[in-house]
Design a protein around this motif. Structure first.
Motif, PDB file in Angstrom:
ATOM      1  N   MET B   1       0.715  -1.218   0.055  1.00 49.44           N
ATOM      2  CA  MET B   1       0.146  -0.075   0.115  1.00 49.44           C
ATOM      3  C   MET B   1       0.885   1.006  -0.037  1.00 49.44           C
ATOM      4  O   MET B   1       1.906   1.330   0.899  1.00 49.44           O
ATOM      5  CB  MET B   1      -0.923   0.032   1.098  1.00 49.44           C
ATOM      6  CG  MET B   1      -1.854   1.005   1.425  1.00 49.44           C
ATOM      7  SD  MET B   1      -3.603   0.535   0.616  1.00 49.44           S
ATOM      8  CE  MET B   1      -4.190   2.175   0.819  1.00 49.44           C
ATOM      9  N   GLN B   3       0.667   4.520   0.743  1.00 46.83           N
ATOM     10  CA  GLN B   3       0.654   5.215   1.911  1.00 46.83           C
ATOM     11  C   GLN B   3       1.105   4.621   3.283  1.00 46.83           C
ATOM     12  O   GLN B   3       1.265   5.381   4.200  1.00 46.83           O
ATOM     13  CB  GLN B   3      -0.762   5.804   2.157  1.00 46.83           C
ATOM     14  CG  GLN B   3      -1.541   5.029   2.906  1.00 46.83           C
ATOM     15  CD  GLN B   3      -2.603   4.190   1.820  1.00 46.83           C
ATOM     16  OE1 GLN B   3      -1.999   3.854   0.761  1.00 46.83           O
ATOM     17  NE2 GLN B   3      -3.722   3.617   2.116  1.00 46.83           N
ATOM     18  N   SER B   4       1.463   3.378   3.185  1.00 50.41           N
ATOM     19  CA  SER B   4       1.830   2.691   4.352  1.00 50.41           C
ATOM     20  C   SER B   4       2.855   3.502   5.111  1.00 50.41           C
ATOM     21  O   SER B   4       2.985   3.403   6.423  1.00 50.41           O
ATOM     22  CB  SER B   4       2.245   1.244   4.097  1.00 50.41           C
ATOM     23  OG  SER B   4       3.244   1.388   3.454  1.00 50.41           O
ATOM     24  N   HIS B   6       3.410   6.531   5.774  1.00 51.30           N
ATOM     25  CA  HIS B   6       2.994   7.515   6.462  1.00 51.30           C
ATOM     26  C   HIS B   6       2.652   7.382   7.854  1.00 51.30           C
ATOM     27  O   HIS B   6       3.051   8.022   8.498  1.00 51.30           O
ATOM     28  CB  HIS B   6       1.773   8.150   5.887  1.00 51.30           C
ATOM     29  CG  HIS B   6       1.453   8.662   4.681  1.00 51.30           C
ATOM     30  ND1 HIS B   6       1.943   9.974   4.306  1.00 51.30           N
ATOM     31  CD2 HIS B   6       1.309   8.427   3.345  1.00 51.30           C
ATOM     32  CE1 HIS B   6       1.998  10.119   3.161  1.00 51.30           C
ATOM     33  NE2 HIS B   6       1.698   9.306   2.491  1.00 51.30           N
ATOM     34  N   THR B   7       2.592   6.017   8.161  1.00 49.05           N
ATOM     35  CA  THR B   7       2.229   5.534   9.631  1.00 49.05           C
ATOM     36  C   THR B   7       3.299   4.870  10.318  1.00 49.05           C
ATOM     37  O   THR B   7       3.415   4.451  11.237  1.00 49.05           O
ATOM     38  CB  THR B   7       1.024   4.824   9.731  1.00 49.05           C
ATOM     39  OG1 THR B   7       1.269   3.604   8.867  1.00 49.05           O
ATOM     40  CG2 THR B   7      -0.312   5.536   9.262  1.00 49.05           C
ATOM     41  N   THR B   8       4.520   4.869   9.392  1.00 52.05           N
ATOM     42  CA  THR B   8       5.808   4.037  10.042  1.00 52.05           C
ATOM     43  C   THR B   8       6.641   4.972  10.691  1.00 52.05           C
ATOM     44  O   THR B   8       6.892   6.001  10.133  1.00 52.05           O
ATOM     45  CB  THR B   8       6.475   3.520   8.891  1.00 52.05           C
ATOM     46  OG1 THR B   8       5.315   2.630   8.080  1.00 52.05           O
ATOM     47  CG2 THR B   8       7.402   2.390   9.452  1.00 52.05           C
ATOM     48  N   MET B  82      10.191  -2.773  17.589  1.00 52.26           N
ATOM     49  CA  MET B  82       9.066  -3.778  17.537  1.00 52.26           C
ATOM     50  C   MET B  82       9.539  -5.002  17.589  1.00 52.26           C
ATOM     51  O   MET B  82       8.846  -5.920  18.147  1.00 52.26           O
ATOM     52  CB  MET B  82       8.306  -3.380  16.171  1.00 52.26           C
ATOM     53  CG  MET B  82       6.880  -4.115  15.929  1.00 52.26           C
ATOM     54  SD  MET B  82       5.716  -3.839  17.414  1.00 52.26           S
ATOM     55  CE  MET B  82       4.984  -2.256  17.072  1.00 52.26           C
ATOM     56  N   SER B  89       7.775 -10.130  24.376  1.00 44.06           N
ATOM     57  CA  SER B  89       6.605 -10.910  24.842  1.00 44.06           C
ATOM     58  C   SER B  89       6.271 -12.138  24.896  1.00 44.06           C
ATOM     59  O   SER B  89       5.627 -12.712  25.432  1.00 44.06           O
ATOM     60  CB  SER B  89       5.326  -9.875  24.182  1.00 44.06           C
ATOM     61  OG  SER B  89       5.633  -9.717  22.937  1.00 44.06           O
ATOM     62  N   SER B  90       6.967 -12.720  23.675  1.00 43.75           N
ATOM     63  CA  SER B  90       6.909 -14.189  23.468  1.00 43.75           C
ATOM     64  C   SER B  90       7.619 -14.966  24.542  1.00 43.75           C
ATOM     65  O   SER B  90       7.000 -15.799  24.885  1.00 43.75           O
ATOM     66  CB  SER B  90       7.318 -14.475  22.032  1.00 43.75           C
ATOM     67  OG  SER B  90       7.055 -14.009  21.139  1.00 43.75           O
ATOM     68  N   TRP B  93       5.437 -14.755  27.716  1.00 40.00           N
ATOM     69  CA  TRP B  93       4.038 -15.764  27.533  1.00 40.00           C
ATOM     70  C   TRP B  93       4.641 -17.058  28.027  1.00 40.00           C
ATOM     71  O   TRP B  93       3.972 -18.000  28.504  1.00 40.00           O
ATOM     72  CB  TRP B  93       3.524 -16.014  25.984  1.00 40.00           C
ATOM     73  CG  TRP B  93       2.331 -15.012  25.954  1.00 40.00           C
ATOM     74  CD1 TRP B  93       1.158 -15.840  25.882  1.00 40.00           C
ATOM     75  CD2 TRP B  93       1.780 -13.791  26.154  1.00 40.00           C
ATOM     76  NE1 TRP B  93      -0.005 -14.911  26.073  1.00 40.00           N
ATOM     77  CE2 TRP B  93       0.442 -13.569  25.958  1.00 40.00           C
ATOM     78  CE3 TRP B  93       2.602 -12.397  26.350  1.00 40.00           C
ATOM     79  CZ2 TRP B  93      -0.339 -12.308  26.067  1.00 40.00           C
ATOM     80  CZ3 TRP B  93       1.857 -11.452  26.493  1.00 40.00           C
ATOM     81  CH2 TRP B  93       0.591 -11.116  26.331  1.00 40.00           C
ATOM     82  N   VAL B  96       4.938 -17.118  31.646  1.00 42.23           N
ATOM     83  CA  VAL B  96       3.341 -17.326  32.190  1.00 42.23           C
ATOM     84  C   VAL B  96       3.220 -18.625  32.288  1.00 42.23           C
ATOM     85  O   VAL B  96       2.727 -19.390  33.297  1.00 42.23           O
ATOM     86  CB  VAL B  96       2.498 -16.499  31.335  1.00 42.23           C
ATOM     87  CG1 VAL B  96       1.033 -16.838  31.803  1.00 42.23           C
ATOM     88  CG2 VAL B  96       2.711 -14.933  31.590  1.00 42.23           C
TER      89      VAL B  96
END
Lengths: 553, 113
Positions: B1, B3-4, B6-8, B82, B89-90, B93, B96
């Motif tokens: 896409m 415009q992607s 733009h948000t990165t 990220m 987080s893996s 988990w 946990v």
């Protein structure tokens, strides 16, 4: 409260169906089977899950027929065992888990984000094929004699004793799991990378937040199911000691691993339902959802807390008392974000201009039934009560209030709400309302008696029962008949609407969201121009203004 | 896409090294050598009886090796934040799962009533 009819809703244009849309852009079976368009893949999923829903429903109906009388007079106990097992497996793995994400999520999520497709269109198609391969294993099992382990495949029965198709069934569930992993992965990447300009995280529709939380659970929990079922198959086929104490294994380890996936799987099923309900409440109250951020974060909280509670399925299985206390305590916490959602939806309705279209009827059904299901879940989370009602019809009623009263109601509400967008046609409102009413009445008649009969001691999973339970069982079977009519009716009128339904126009509900800013059905690329988002989620005046300015409506 | 981007957020790389400046060949050899050393250490440790410390030591060596593989061979040390969040987080988990399962296994002998 005032009622608004469709005709009075603002910014409705008459038929603005684009000449070219995703349905008529290409023709031929191969154009569907090899499509990479998320909308067509959603339709493939819709057909598949609907077919399997009725397969699962058939087994349910057979069970209800058997339970009409106390004697086991219609089927043998072995056949009955297979029926409840197949009902559970088909409904959970092949309907409830994929239904909302793979059908409505696939169709709507990229459009809500202003994207042309999901991030990985080929992987999206692959996930449908993987699902179908898993489903073929399921169908193979059904036609060649079934499986009798219960949908949970508990060891040592599944590994040592059952002489039914355990391997093929677990293989089917194992394979289908990868379909949900790939869908979850696709959604997460799409939400992160493909939002339209101006569509910040806190402008996202709550559908997207909930679907994102679902995807996280799919990605983190499903691999554990895959490993667990692989271990089960290894022990069953190769006699490697993993769960069998005689071979040095531990049967409770199976239950821990299984429920580490399967409790979060409950949230894979209900979070998408909540995703749909948030959209519907906003659309039919014509208001911004009360406490948007709380509702958004409560999805993530449910996704996280859902991982900490699994052993409440094992309170009487022999886990330590200390651990049972810990899990009982942790389970209480899940009620908090769920209740936040229910209270906020209800608060949104307060003094709102509520319109009573079919999707809103499903919303009201969802809120009431999910609340009953949730509160009885708290009864079960309380250790002392659980010991009393464990493995009884009380549990059966509880999870059907969540799964059917929650997820299926939300799915049907969502199907009706987005039907005009998906097909470009309106469904017949009167018949749809009748169907919603039948589903609600039929559902309660089926499952409320099960709370009562379970509480007074009728155990689940038996084909014969004590005569004093018969009245409630007859009520339940009668309800199942009404429920079946309620489910069959949409099949007829939705199919009818494909040809004879009124043309929908861009925004038949006067709702807010990017999916209501493109034609119905949408063009192959969703938007002719990349939309720029200048409004907050559910901000009606700002959305209306933006639509007028851009002439998108 | 189109415009992607733009948000990165392009600034979300860890440290100052952009993704395309990855570890040199030397770093890979150093890590490889360290892994070999730890492998020898694993074998050596298995020949010494440390009583209750046998398992913790073996696990400590294994975890160290795994971290080295994840950081350098899987390029995580040069990956965006990220990626770090996903990996951490893996493991969270997994933690946990272990902690709560052991809350059952390790407490079966507790007699709290």
């Amino acid at each position: 409260m005032t009622t608004t009819t469709i005709d009075e809703a603002p910014f409705i244009e008459p038929s603005t169906t684009a000449k070219r849309n995703y349905i008529n852009d290409e023709y031929g079976v191969m154009s569907w089977l090899l499509t990479r368009d998320h909308k067509r893949i959603a339709i493939l999923y819709m057909i598949s899950v609907t077919a399997l829903f009725f397969v699962g429903g058939f087994f349910a109906f057979m069970m209800r027929l058997e339970l009409l009388t106390p004697e086991g007079d219609l089927f043998t106990s072995d056949t009955y065992n297979k029926f409840f097992t197949l009902h559970g497996i088909v409904m959970i793995f092949f309907f409830l888990i994929p239904a909302i994400p793979a059908v409505l999520g696939n169709f709507i999520l990229p459009i809500m984000l202003g994207a042309k497709d999901l991030a990985f269109p080929r992987i999206n198609l692959l996930s449908w094929y993987i699902y179908m391969i898993g489903a073929i294993f399921g169908i193979y099992v059904i036609v060649t004699g079934g499986v009798d382990t219960g949908w949970t495949f508990y060891t040592p029965f599944s590994t040592q004793y059952s002489n039914t198709h355990v391997f093929a069934t677990t293989m089917g569930a194992f394979i289908t799991g990868f379909s949900s992993i790939l869908t979850g992965l696709n959604f997460i990447v799409t939400v992160h990378r493909m939002r339209a300009p101006g569509l910040t995280w806190f402008r996202l529709p709550l559908f997207v937040w909930s679907m994102y939380a679902t995807s996280v659970v799919m990605l983190l929990a499903t691999p554990v199911l895959a490993i667990t079922l692989a271990l089960l198959m290894i022990e069953r086929v190769l006699s490697v000691g993993i769960f069998d104490p005689a071979l040095g294994g531990d049967p409770l380890l199976y239950q821990h691993l299984f429920w580490f996936y399967s409790h979060p799987a409950v949230y894979i099923m209900i979070l998408p339902g909540m995703a749909v309900i948030s959209e519907l409440v906003a659309a039919f109250t014509r208001k911004k959802i009360f406490g948007y951020k709380f509702v958004a974060f409560s999805s993530l909280a449910i996704a996280f807390l859902g991982f900490l509670v699994w052993a409440h399925h094992m309170f009487v299985a022999g886990i330590s008392v200390y651990s049972a206390l810990v899990f009982s305590f942790l389970t209480m916490f899940v009620a908090v974000p769920s209740a936040i959602k229910v209270f906020n939806w209800t608060a949104t309705m307060y003094k709102a201009s509520v319109s009573w279209q079919t999707p809103m009827l499903y919303v009201l059904g969802f809120i009431g039934l999910f609340t009953i299901g949730g509160v009885t879940g708290l009864f079960l989370a309380a250790l002392g009560v659980d010991v009393h009602v464990h493995d009884s019809y009380f549990v059966v009623a509880h999870f059907h209030y969540i799964m059917v009263g929650g997820t299926v109601m939300a799915y049907l509400g969502g199907i009706h709400y987005w039907w005009p967008k998906i097909t470009g046609r309106m469904y017949p409102e009167w018949w749809a309302r009748l169907s919603a009413l039948l589903v609600f009445v039929g559902f309660n008649l089926t499952f409320f008696p099960q709370f009562l009969v379970g509480y007074v001691g009728m155990p689940r999973r038996y084909h014969a029962y004590a005569p004093e339970f018969q009245v409630l069982n007859v009520l339940s079977t009668a309800g199942a008949t009404v429920l079946a009519a309620g489910y069959l009716l949409p099949m007829i009128y939705l199919a009818w609407s494909l040809k004879f339904g009124r043309r929908a126009g861009v925004n038949p509900w006067g709702a807010v969201g990017l999916e209501w800013a493109t034609s119905s059905p949408p063009p192959k690329e969703n938007f002719h121009e990349t939309p720029v988002v200048t409004w907050d989620a559910y901000d009606y005046p700002a959305f209306l203004k933006a639509m007028k300015e851009t002439q998108n409506v | 896409m189109a415009q992607s981007h733009h948000t990165t957020d392009h600034s979300d790389h860890v440290g100052h090294a952009p993704a395309h400046h990855e570890a040199s060949l030397t770093a890979y050899f150093v890590v490889f050598f360290a892994l070999m050393v730890f492998t020898v250490l694993t074998v050596a440790a298995s020949r010494v009886n440390l009583g209750v410390w046998n398992t913790p030591l073996a696990l400590a060596i294994a975890v160290t090796k795994a971290v080295m593989v994840i950081l350098w061979f899987m390029h995580v040390i040069h990956s965006p934040r990220m990626t770090w969040i996903v990996i951490i987080s893996s493991f969270l988990w997994l933690g946990v799962m272990f902690v709560l399962i052991f809350s059952d296994y390790l407490t079966r002998a507790f007699n709290i009533f």
